[in-house]
Design an enzyme around this catalytic site. Structure first.
Site, PDB file in Angstrom:
ATOM      1  N   GLY A 272       0.742  -1.239   0.000  1.00 21.86           N
ATOM      2  CA  GLY A 272       0.000   0.000   0.000  1.00 21.86           C
ATOM      3  C   GLY A 272       0.776   1.296   0.000  1.00 21.86           C
ATOM      4  N   ASP A 331       1.879  -1.992 -10.654  1.00 16.51           N
ATOM      5  CA  ASP A 331       3.201  -2.370 -10.141  1.00 16.51           C
ATOM      6  C   ASP A 331       3.202  -3.894 -10.087  1.00 16.51           C
ATOM      7  OD1 ASP A 331       5.780  -1.751  -9.120  1.00 16.51           O
ATOM      8  OD2 ASP A 331       5.081  -2.293  -7.132  1.00 16.51           O
ATOM      9  N   CYS A 384      10.054  -3.961  -9.662  1.00 14.35           N
ATOM     10  CA  CYS A 384      11.365  -3.798  -9.031  1.00 14.35           C
ATOM     11  C   CYS A 384      12.358  -4.844  -9.535  1.00 14.35           C
ATOM     12  CB  CYS A 384      11.250  -3.843  -7.506  1.00 14.35           C
ATOM     13  SG  CYS A 384      10.498  -5.355  -6.849  1.00 14.35           S
TER      14      CYS A 384
END
Length: 457
Positions: A272, A331, A384
């Site tokens: 979050g 993401d 990432c």
């Protein structure tokens, strides 16, 4: 790094079940969990979770749990260097089936070379650990001789001159192919160093840096190099004034450029941090995640921060909002190779085949995310991973298959202090060797990729 001082596998007997000499169960558990990471590709975070981790780890006292974590993180960061130190002190290479012995040696050598533990204790407990395991008992004299030689001969904090030695072969090959040998080496060097804690603040970064003993870094994040207390006990945390988020992880939500009142979706949203950034802009945020437990954590984080967002637990492919969104942030799940400095086990729990598999997952999710974007709306894709198969290649394939979308290049003025991370195509690509920092200050950041697209029709 340590100043100079005076494996087991996932099965077998429980080293913490009896009451052996102090410190021995911790070393035995460390060797056992090291095996679980490098042989069974098990997440280190999962193994060492205080509530749900490996049962033998959970039976240890908190102090010993902290020691086990330190040993494992160090042994994984310097795995290649440790192999070299051990190999230099034995007549013949360890046989392939001697994995349990190798783990015991790595646990002992990691303490001698890199941790602030007396050499004598590291050696003696490694010998006791070897003696207690039927698979390694006959090698206890070898363990004693090798580790005593390392303690006597090796320089404090010994590490191979080439940091790429500490990358497993699959990772080294991909880093060198995509970034070149010199840049790959710079990335690997940062992987050897523990990462500092970065936080995103609601407001007044300079004020919070002063209060918490940190400093403001690029992008307005605050870096805490030394924690005076556990994160939840630091000033401002309970009051919801800030949250932990690597400086690089804070960039994708900024590329969304959410405006007050806009409808914005954050997909794969938990835990979050990015949802909080979007909610802070005044946008009407919908957070979607497949995991109910992770979504619960997201909701708890938002509650602490005093921020609001609609939360939806479910599969993206089945998500059908009443109308499309002004902006969507995806993401996506990835190999997480950009976070190896924080999670050194990633180098051993992932491999090239996993990257190819995850790239396929990302491509599917990006296609699903695209249908949620209204005409003229923005779509930000990020993850990432350091690997371009999970970043640039996914976006190029998507644009080839979706002519209704085009790139909306990132501009230097949008991400102050990060112009160096913008590619020629207008995407964002950070690597751990960036933000080297001032002398004596912690540098680096997580590796992230982000591309911003716009729907024309």
């Amino acid at each position: 790094m340590k100043g100079r001082g005076a494996g087991s596998e996932a099965g077998g007997a429980d080293p913490a079940a009896s009451a052996p000499r102090p410190g021995l169960p911790a070393r035995q558990v460390a060797a056992r969990l090291l095996a679980a990471v490098v042989e069974a590709k098990t997440s280190l975070d999962g193994l060492t979770d205080p509530s749900h981790g490996h049962p033998q780890f959970r039976r240890l006292e908190p102090r010993d749990q902290g020691l086990v974590r330190a040993i494992l993180q160090t042994a994984l960061r310097f795995r290649g260097s440790l192999d070299q130190e051990i190999a230099a002190r034995i007549e013949r290479p360890l046989p392939p089936n001697a994995s349990a012995l190798r783990h015991v040696l790595h646990v002992g050598a990691a303490q001698i070379l890199y941790l602030d533990i007396p050499d004598s204790a590291a050696v003696d407990l490694a010998v006791a650990s070897a003696a207690a395991d039927p698979r390694t008992a006959r090698f206890k004299n070898l363990v004693n001789a090798v580790l005593r030689r390392i303690a006597r001969e090796a320089a404090s904090g010994t590490a191979a001159a080439d940091p790429l030695v500490d990358c497993p072969a699959w990772l080294r090959e991909r880093l060198e192919a995509q970034y070149g040998v010199e840049r790959a080496g710079a990335i690997a060097a940062v992987h050897r160093r523990p990462a500092p804690v970065d936080i995103t603040v609601k407001s007044d970064p300079a004020g919070w840096a002063e209060r918490l003993g940190g400093r403001v870094i690029a992008g307005g994040s605050v870096r805490l190099e030394r924690l005076e207390a556990p994160v939840p006990e630091l000033g401002g945390f309970a009051d919801g004034e800030w949250w932990v988020q690597d400086v690089a992880a804070a960039l994708p939500a900024r590329l969304v450029a959410a405006a007050p009142g806009e409808r914005v979706a954050d997909l794969c949203a938990a835990p979050g941090g990015k949802t909080a950034q979007l909610a802070l802009t005044g946008a009407n945020v919908t957070a979607l995640d497949l995991s109910a437990s992770r979504m619960k954590r997201l909701s708890e984080n938002l509650s602490r921060l005093g921020l609001e967002a609609e939360t939806v637990v479910g599969d993206l492919s089945a998500f059908s909002p009443s109308e499309p969104f002004d902006a969507v942030l995806l993401d996506a799940p990835c190999s997480s190779t950009g976070t190896i400095r924080r999670h050194p086990d990633v180098a051993y729990t992932k491999d090239a085949a996993e990257i190819d598999k995850l790239a396929g997952v990302q491509a599917r999710l990006l296609g699903e995310a695209a249908r949620l974007v209204k005409r003229g709306g923005r779509l930000v894709f990020s993850n990432c991973s350091l690997d371009r198969a999970e970043g640039e290649a996914v976006v190029e394939a998507f644009l080839s298959d979706h002519p209704e979308f085009r790139r909306l290049p990132v501009l230097p003025e949008e991400i102050t202090d990060f112009g160096f991370a913008i590619s020629a195509a207008g995407d964002l690509r950070t690597t751990p060797d960036m933000l080297a920092g001032e002398a004596g200050k912690a540098g680096g950041l997580d590796g992230f990729y982000a591309a911003r697209l716009i729907r024309d029709q």
